[in-house]
Design an enzyme around this catalytic site. Sequence first.
Site, mmCIF file in Angstrom:
data_model
loop_
_atom_site.group_PDB
_atom_site.id
_atom_site.type_symbol
_atom_site.label_atom_id
_atom_site.label_comp_id
_atom_site.label_asym_id
_atom_site.label_seq_id
_atom_site.Cartn_x
_atom_site.Cartn_y
_atom_site.Cartn_z
ATOM 1 N N ASP A 421 0.824 -1.222 0.000
ATOM 2 C CA ASP A 421 0.000 0.000 0.000
ATOM 3 C C ASP A 421 0.856 1.270 0.000
ATOM 4 O O ASP A 421 0.427 2.307 -0.520
ATOM 5 C CB ASP A 421 -1.033 0.016 1.127
ATOM 6 C CG ASP A 421 -0.442 -0.117 2.501
ATOM 7 O OD1 ASP A 421 0.780 -0.314 2.614
ATOM 8 O OD2 ASP A 421 -1.203 -0.042 3.481
HETATM 9 C C1 LIG Z 1 6.201 -7.154 17.496
HETATM 10 C C2 LIG Z 1 7.188 -6.484 16.639
HETATM 11 C C3 LIG Z 1 8.026 -7.351 15.779
HETATM 12 C C4 LIG Z 1 7.246 -5.154 16.650
HETATM 13 C C5 LIG Z 1 7.533 -4.340 15.505
HETATM 14 C C6 LIG Z 1 6.258 -3.704 15.074
HETATM 15 C C7 LIG Z 1 5.957 -3.912 13.601
HETATM 16 C C8 LIG Z 1 5.574 -5.351 13.318
HETATM 17 C C9 LIG Z 1 4.814 -2.964 13.225
HETATM 18 C C10 LIG Z 1 5.148 -1.509 13.648
HETATM 19 C C11 LIG Z 1 4.572 -0.583 12.576
HETATM 20 C C12 LIG Z 1 3.687 -1.466 11.742
HETATM 21 C C13 LIG Z 1 2.371 -1.577 12.505
HETATM 22 C C14 LIG Z 1 3.313 -1.031 10.354
HETATM 23 C C15 LIG Z 1 3.021 -1.949 9.338
HETATM 24 C C16 LIG Z 1 3.306 -3.392 9.567
HETATM 25 C C17 LIG Z 1 3.618 -3.811 11.011
HETATM 26 C C18 LIG Z 1 4.470 -2.781 11.726
HETATM 27 C C19 LIG Z 1 5.754 -2.657 10.944
HETATM 28 C C20 LIG Z 1 2.527 -1.478 7.968
HETATM 29 C C21 LIG Z 1 3.744 -1.311 7.090
HETATM 30 C C22 LIG Z 1 1.591 -2.516 7.312
HETATM 31 C C23 LIG Z 1 0.758 -1.974 6.146
HETATM 32 C C24 LIG Z 1 -0.036 -0.762 6.604
HETATM 33 O O1 LIG Z 1 -1.006 -0.321 5.717
HETATM 34 C C25 LIG Z 1 0.876 0.370 7.020
HETATM 35 C C26 LIG Z 1 1.666 0.896 5.846
HETATM 36 C C27 LIG Z 1 0.005 1.523 7.524
HETATM 37 C C28 LIG Z 1 1.736 -0.175 8.201
HETATM 38 C C29 LIG Z 1 2.687 0.835 8.793
HETATM 39 C C30 LIG Z 1 3.125 0.418 10.164
#
Ligand SMILES: CC(C)=CCC[C@@H](C)[C@H]1CC[C@@]2(C)C3=C(CC[C@]12C)[C@@]1(C)CC[C@H](O)C(C)(C)[C@@H]1CC3
Length: 637
Positions: A421
């Site tokens: 996205d």
């Molecule tokens: C438990 C662990 C491994 C902690 C790290 C946290 C990550 C897994 C999270 C933090 C930010 C996070 C929520 C995010 C995403 C995936 C999972 C993330 C990276 C994504 C990129 C998935 C796709 C979404 O549409 C969007 C782009 C908004 C998010 C951004 C933040």
Amino acid sequence: MLLFLSKSNGLKTNLPDPIKLEQHGYATKEAVLISLKRAVSRYSMLQADDGHWPGEFAGTLFLLPSLIVALHVTRSLTTVLTSEHQKEIRRYLYNHQNEDGGWGLHIEGTSTMFCSVMNYVALRLLGEGLDSHGSMLQARSWILDHGGATLTPSWGKFFLSVLGVYDWSGNNPLPPELWMVPYFLPIHPGRMWCHSRLVYLPMSYLYGKRFVGTTTSIVQDLRNELYTVPYNEIDWDKARNGCAKEDLYYSHSPLQDIVWATLKKIGEPIFLHWPGSNLRKRALDNVMKHIKYEDETTQYLCIGPLNKMLNMICCWVEDPNSEAFKLHVERIYDFLWVAEDGMKLKSYNGSQLWDTVLTVQAIFATGLTKEFPHTIKLAHDYIKRSQISANFPGDQTKWHRHISKGGWTHSTADHGWPVSDCTAEALKAILLLIKLPPKLVGEPMETSRLDDAVNILLSLMNDDGSFGAYELTRSYEWLELLNPSESFGDIMIEHSYVECTSSVIQGLVLFREMYPKHCRMEEIENCIQKAADYIESIQRSDGSWYGCWAICFTYGTWFGVRGLIAAGRTYKNSQAIRKACEFLLSKELLPLGGWGESYLSGQYMVYTNLEGNRAHAVNTSWAMLALIDAGQVILFL
Ligand SMILES: CC(C)=CCC[C@@H](C)[C@H]1CC[C@@]2(C)C3=C(CC[C@]12C)[C@@]1(C)CC[C@H](O)C(C)(C)[C@@H]1CC3
């Protein structure tokens, strides 16, 4: 930082005065325009000089402790963090301590054993005494009153083991040999969700080596502080599956307990003794190669902060004087952010690209692009520079990586992990910018680079027309039965999301509109229709969509509606859109007007209003945008 930017960008003085609406007064077209001008102007002041909008991207409360533990065991705490850093970090941790003395999984969450133990440990490693401000006493009481640190979930147990305050035998096995099973097996880690596999990768290295940092005096103290029984009397085997009820979001299946017990009792003794130990050595070498690939293809940022800290420890364990360890240290600062509540670790290296492309789209929506050419040009440059220009070296499938050329990450090009996205929203922004005169906003992006973006988007479609975030779904839902994490659900495989699927539809639809004769139009068309069918197929019976990546049903439903409308479906001909509108209207807070959704919606998968039924500007905007897109708002302006 934001104050600094707004000062250095200069305050605009020729702005109209703010409009204050009378109670029940109508917002005239002029009033709306003035408010928009003031908002965009204020926002453009917050832009950094490379074109992105810096923003805090934090809130998860187990990340800072992972940094502190990593620095402690690699003996670099005081060289990496100055006393001012440390002071601000302590301030942050105290600021987010709950009144009961514990810490939640995130800054709004109720106390959990995982974060209470991790943050208590972090504060102690940062020099706090047992009774500093009474807060440490309270924290310790929370931990002991709730059963002590043997009830920390598995990720916490892991960090405690690395630090030397929990015995490795109290962990379930994380065999590095798993990376050597044939790829056709659904349990191959290369088939897991990338975030999970990249966290478990260095974990399996450190587990395989049973690495423990030096037993410093603070480590010895912690052994005495965290448990309800003396350290040497703990039954580690029993502790393996212990988890506090406050932390249990996803409990182990009986299948899982059998798997862990077998690996523990039969597998591990084999791998620890000759000739099995030869296999362990080979498995560890193999895992280290994967760690290095991740480090080098992300410029030592890694996909997230947690695997970064773990990879950094692994590099140090391999060689404390290695170049790799130094390079890791240099990029720790990318993750630090200081604000009024203290210094924190971001949950990613930032959200630079995402914020920039959404801002560009928002400015377009105001119709004020011509008034902010400088802001838009800077943002345009940033977006162009951030596209990933090549695939990573070597055979990507060997490293279980999808192609990356043409994609955009959530943050910076260095990060190296394109997201479906983020790519689609960046493509949308770039396509909008092509419509503006280059004299004002800079040269448009070359068409070959647009082709690359379309190529990666098409390559990310699953067979059912859906899109995950980073990769194709590579294994089965049932793998969740082996999710060992207790604190997190749905982490085993890449899932499909309404948000990602909808963004891709929107990106491709705009592309189709501007390049109708493109040679891949048939594939693009097919993708749009399949993706829209997928979105319809996952609508919930109440008309909503569950949004995974923000809060929650208002967000998901906005994406659901937008995707379907972009694909050409309408309120009249799509029952799904009609049901979605009914859903949104049923959640409007009356007589106040507006929507306000709590993060608990995401946790319990049930729509939950904010405490006190307050409306929230963001949820209200998403709901309104969905209703406007569906043609259900009559604008009187
Ligand atoms: C438990 C662990 C491994 C902690 C790290 C946290 C990550 C897994 C999270 C933090 C930010 C996070 C929520 C995010 C995403 C995936 C999972 C993330 C990276 C994504 C990129 C998935 C796709 C979404 O549409 C969007 C782009 C908004 C998010 C951004 C933040």
